[in-house]
Design a protein around this motif. Structure first.
Motif, PDB file in Angstrom:
ATOM      1  N   PRO A  85       0.844  -1.174   0.000  1.00  0.00           N
ATOM      2  CA  PRO A  85       0.000   0.000   0.000  1.00  0.00           C
ATOM      3  C   PRO A  85       0.889   1.236   0.000  1.00  0.00           C
ATOM      4  N   LEU A  98      -0.275  -0.440   8.763  1.00  0.00           N
ATOM      5  CA  LEU A  98       0.891  -1.183   9.269  1.00  0.00           C
ATOM      6  C   LEU A  98       1.267  -0.824  10.708  1.00  0.00           C
ATOM      7  N   ASP A 132       5.045  -2.860  -6.872  1.00  0.00           N
ATOM      8  CA  ASP A 132       5.439  -3.790  -5.820  1.00  0.00           C
ATOM      9  C   ASP A 132       4.170  -4.139  -5.036  1.00  0.00           C
ATOM     10  N   SER A 145      -2.175  -9.343  -3.745  1.00  0.00           N
ATOM     11  CA  SER A 145      -1.796  -9.355  -2.318  1.00  0.00           C
ATOM     12  C   SER A 145      -3.050  -9.392  -1.453  1.00  0.00           C
ATOM     13  N   SER A 146      -4.072  -8.625  -1.836  1.00  0.00           N
ATOM     14  CA  SER A 146      -5.318  -8.657  -1.069  1.00  0.00           C
ATOM     15  C   SER A 146      -5.998 -10.021  -1.208  1.00  0.00           C
ATOM     16  N   LYS A 167      13.499 -10.423   6.591  1.00  0.00           N
ATOM     17  CA  LYS A 167      12.932  -9.132   7.016  1.00  0.00           C
ATOM     18  C   LYS A 167      13.444  -8.738   8.392  1.00  0.00           C
ATOM     19  N   MET A 184       1.728  -6.318   9.986  1.00  0.00           N
ATOM     20  CA  MET A 184       1.488  -7.506   9.156  1.00  0.00           C
ATOM     21  C   MET A 184       2.608  -8.538   9.357  1.00  0.00           C
TER      22      MET A 184
HETATM   23  P1  TYD Z   1       5.523  -3.860   2.924  1.00  0.00           P
HETATM   24  O1  TYD Z   1       6.455  -3.271   3.914  1.00  0.00           O
HETATM   25  O2  TYD Z   1       5.306  -3.117   1.652  1.00  0.00           O
HETATM   26  O3  TYD Z   1       5.918  -5.364   2.698  1.00  0.00           O
HETATM   27  P2  TYD Z   1       6.830  -6.027   1.609  1.00  0.00           P
HETATM   28  O4  TYD Z   1       8.131  -5.292   1.638  1.00  0.00           O
HETATM   29  O5  TYD Z   1       6.907  -7.440   2.063  1.00  0.00           O
HETATM   30  O6  TYD Z   1       6.080  -5.871   0.307  1.00  0.00           O
HETATM   31  O7  TYD Z   1       4.148  -4.070   3.682  1.00  0.00           O
HETATM   32  C1  TYD Z   1       3.035  -4.445   3.043  1.00  0.00           C
HETATM   33  C2  TYD Z   1       2.338  -5.484   3.890  1.00  0.00           C
HETATM   34  O8  TYD Z   1       0.955  -5.453   3.606  1.00  0.00           O
HETATM   35  C3  TYD Z   1       2.819  -6.888   3.604  1.00  0.00           C
HETATM   36  O9  TYD Z   1       2.852  -7.626   4.807  1.00  0.00           O
HETATM   37  C4  TYD Z   1       1.726  -7.448   2.720  1.00  0.00           C
HETATM   38  C5  TYD Z   1       0.513  -6.730   3.182  1.00  0.00           C
HETATM   39  N1  TYD Z   1      -0.532  -6.518   2.171  1.00  0.00           N
HETATM   40  C6  TYD Z   1      -1.797  -7.064   2.373  1.00  0.00           C
HETATM   41  O10 TYD Z   1      -2.037  -7.757   3.369  1.00  0.00           O
HETATM   42  N2  TYD Z   1      -2.782  -6.819   1.462  1.00  0.00           N
HETATM   43  C7  TYD Z   1      -2.578  -6.032   0.358  1.00  0.00           C
HETATM   44  O11 TYD Z   1      -3.508  -5.810  -0.453  1.00  0.00           O
HETATM   45  C8  TYD Z   1      -1.267  -5.459   0.182  1.00  0.00           C
HETATM   46  C9  TYD Z   1      -0.988  -4.585  -1.007  1.00  0.00           C
HETATM   47  C10 TYD Z   1      -0.275  -5.730   1.103  1.00  0.00           C
END
Ligand code: TYD
Length: 209
Positions: free
Chosen positions: A40, A54, A95, A100-101, A146, A155
């Protein structure tokens, strides 16, 4: 001329950012106008929504709230960045996107994949990636990587079983949408992954404007 919309997906820590940087420089060196963005986030408003999602203090968040917040952040990103860029003939690398959702909220949270795509139909304005790379890595390995980088967010702090469901969820989703989602073994070396992605991407490219 319509551009190209590419998304990268995978469990937390699977190495998307590294590959996105390679893709960007490779495409730019071929003359393409490339926009890199993330979910997001990716706009001022979506980044504000990201902070709410987050925040480790928001452990009481309902799963449905989570789903709608991700969709809201996405609606803004699609309208403000992705749609105009693709319509202007640019290459957009995102990215994470709606898959992802589908996986985190639909499968791991159990809200249902169909429900997730239905809710997101409002946000997407018919924008779906032309190709999606799923970097497949065991959940424990992703979280370990991570954890070495920074404090875990809300998350990432979910239990190990949640992250296992995420990886399984991606594998299921990739099986049902083989024409769009390309699975890459993310335990391979960075260089091997870079080459695999490039081999799949090049045939999709039209001449740069
Ligand atoms: P982020 O720090 O961007 O994670 P990463 O570097 O792993 O991409 O955090 C995004 C977090 O949100 C990640 O745990 C995945 C989650 N997420 C969802 O649960 N649903 C969604 O629609 C999106 C876009 C991300």
């Amino acid at each position: 001329m319509k551009g190209l919309f590419i998304s990268l997906e995978g469990p937390d820590g699977c190495g998307k950012s590294t590959q996105i940087a390679f893709m960007k420089s490779s495409l730019e060196s071929r003359g393409y106008d490339v926009i890199v963005t993330r979910e997001p986030g990716g706009t001022v408003i979506s980044e504000q929504i990201r902070q709410v999602i987050l925040d480790k203090n928001n452990m009481a968040m309902q799963d449905t709230t989570e789903l709608l917040l991700y969709a809201a952040a996405r609606a803004q990103l699609v309208g403000e960045v992705i749609k105009p860029a693709v319509e202007a003939g640019k290459v957009v690398i995102c990215d994470r996107f709606v898959d992802s959702s589908a996986v985190y909220q639909g499968i791991a949270r159990g809200l249902g994949v169909d429900t997730v795509y239905e809710v997101n139909a409002y946000a997407l304005q018919n924008m779906m990636p032309d190709i999606t790379f799923f970097l497949d890595m065991p959940a424990a390995e992703g979280i370990r990587r991570k954890n070495n980088q920074h404090d875990l967010d809300r998350m990432e702090l979910q239990k190990a079983a949640f992250h296992e469901k995420v990886v399984e969820g991606y594998r299921q989703l990739a099986q049902t949408q083989k024409e769009r989602i390309v699975t890459i073994d993310a335990m391979k070396s960075i260089e091997e992954i870079r080459i695999e992605i490039e081999e799949r991407l090049i045939p999709l490219l039209k001449q740069p404007k």
